[in-house]
Design an enzyme around this catalytic site. Structure first.
Site, mmCIF file in Angstrom:
data_model
loop_
_atom_site.group_PDB
_atom_site.id
_atom_site.type_symbol
_atom_site.label_atom_id
_atom_site.label_comp_id
_atom_site.label_asym_id
_atom_site.label_seq_id
_atom_site.Cartn_x
_atom_site.Cartn_y
_atom_site.Cartn_z
ATOM 1 N N TYR A 32 -14.524 1.776 9.832
ATOM 2 C CA TYR A 32 -13.082 2.013 9.945
ATOM 3 C C TYR A 32 -12.737 2.430 11.380
ATOM 4 O O TYR A 32 -11.857 1.851 12.014
ATOM 5 C CB TYR A 32 -12.686 3.101 8.959
ATOM 6 N N GLY A 51 0.828 -1.211 0.000
ATOM 7 C CA GLY A 51 0.000 0.000 0.000
ATOM 8 C C GLY A 51 0.859 1.256 0.000
ATOM 9 O O GLY A 51 2.089 1.189 -0.060
#
Ligand code: UDP
Length: 324
Positions: A146, A11
């Site tokens: 999240y 990422g």
């Protein structure tokens, strides 16, 4: 630290951490299921003796042969658009994934660092945010998947520390930017830069009066490196204190790119925090850390990266058209 596992290593942040730990002479295992990560981010590392890529979902059973000195748990969708599109995966990687990564750290006697987030503070009522503020999160809103996963991850990390004696570290990451962000991840910076470079309208959500404070990726990586090597168990904020409204940020991107793009105001997403600015007194005191890169410098480097990406995309599109 000799052998380090980085989850989410392909990422944006994970790949910069791979670079940093290799540069420090460590050997690096990069684990990623490539849901939001990309092999492009680690292409330059493939084939090195001190680098291994494991295509693996961190929420499944983890088998990593050999010793491990540290695990940095960075796997997770991390932009509001990503976690709206991948709500279950976001909850799973923060909860089950953190559990698996902690179990591996315990089995290997490795130090564990959790990538947590300023989202733990939700729409904050304390400003700037200090680590001892418990936050104002809506558990059932769209961002809850999240925020709550990361809050659970922090609780799980502390439990492994207290109950199993695992050496743990927790970083709360504030808005960070730099090369290798995805152009289409929906975050303000890539959205504004992509729009400005292509002459499209700049989409400002709400009236743009909400604030954020943007940290350049190399500063963040330095903070992570120092925290991992410190003795600090409780969460530590790492971020840049220069706070600005999103409207001013959009204007800055227009100015920097010299774009003729107009501003286009859209609805403010649900639970979008109205203010955000880290209090970094603790990082200064405990790690001797503070950000070094000026916003204008960091933005210029990031702009160059996006210009290159857009040019590559155009040339691929024209080759595809020719082939068709
Ligand atoms: N934002 C915006 N236009 C966009 C994308 C984001 O105005 O195209 C706003 C968003 O509503 C938020 C801020 O920019 O107030 C930062 O958003 P981002 O997604 O980068 O991260 P967040 O800090 O909200 O997690």
């Amino acid at each position: 630290m000799k052998r380090v596992l980085i989850t989410g290593g392909a990422g944006f942040l994970g790949s910069h951490l791979c670079d940093r730990f290799l540069a420090e002479g460590c050997s690096v295992i990069c684990m990623d299921n490539l849901l939001t990560g990309s092999l492009e981010n680690i292409q330059h590392l493939m084939g090195r003796d001190d680098f291994v890529f494991m295509h693996q979902d961190v929420t499944e059973f983890l088998h990593v042969p050999g010793e491990l000195d540290a695990i940095l748990h960075f796997a997770s969708p991390a932009s509001p658009i990503d976690y709206l599109e991948l709500p279950i995966q976001t909850l799973k990687v923060g909860s089950l994934g953190t559990h698996k990564a902690l179990g591996l750290a315990k089995a290997k006697g490795a130090r564990f660092l959790l990538a947590s987030t300023s989202e733990c503070y939700g729409d904050p009522e304390v400003h700037p945010q200090t680590e001892d503020y418990w936050g104002n999160v809506n558990p059932v809103g769209p961002r809850g998947v999240y925020d709550e996963a990361k809050r659970f991850a922090e609780a799980m990390t502390m439990a492994y520390h207290r109950f199993h004696g695992v050496e743990t570290r927790i970083i709360r990451i504030f808005n960070t930017y730099g090369p290798r962000m995805r152009l289409n991840d929906g975050r303000a910076l890539p959205a504004f830069m992509g729009q400005a470079l292509e002459g499209r309208p700049i989409t400002v959500f709400g009236d743009g009066s909400q604030t954020r404070s943007f940290c350049y990726v190399s500063d963040l990586v330095e903070g992570i490196y120092r925290l991992l090597n410190s003795d600090e168990v409780y969460p530590t904020n790492i971020g840049n204190c220069r706070e600005m409204t999103i409207l001013d940020f959009a204007k800055k991107v227009i100015e920097l790119t010299g774009s003729g793009s107009e501003l286009s105001f859209k609805d403010l997403p649900a639970d979008d925090p109205k203010v955000r600015q880290p209090d970094i007194s603790k990082a200064r005191r405990v790690l001797g850390w503070e950000p070094k890169v000026e916003l204008e410098t960091g933005l210029a480097t990031t702009l160059e990266y996006f210009q290159k990406k857009i040019a590559e995309r155009k040339s691929t599109q024209s080759e595809t058209r020719k082939a068709a």
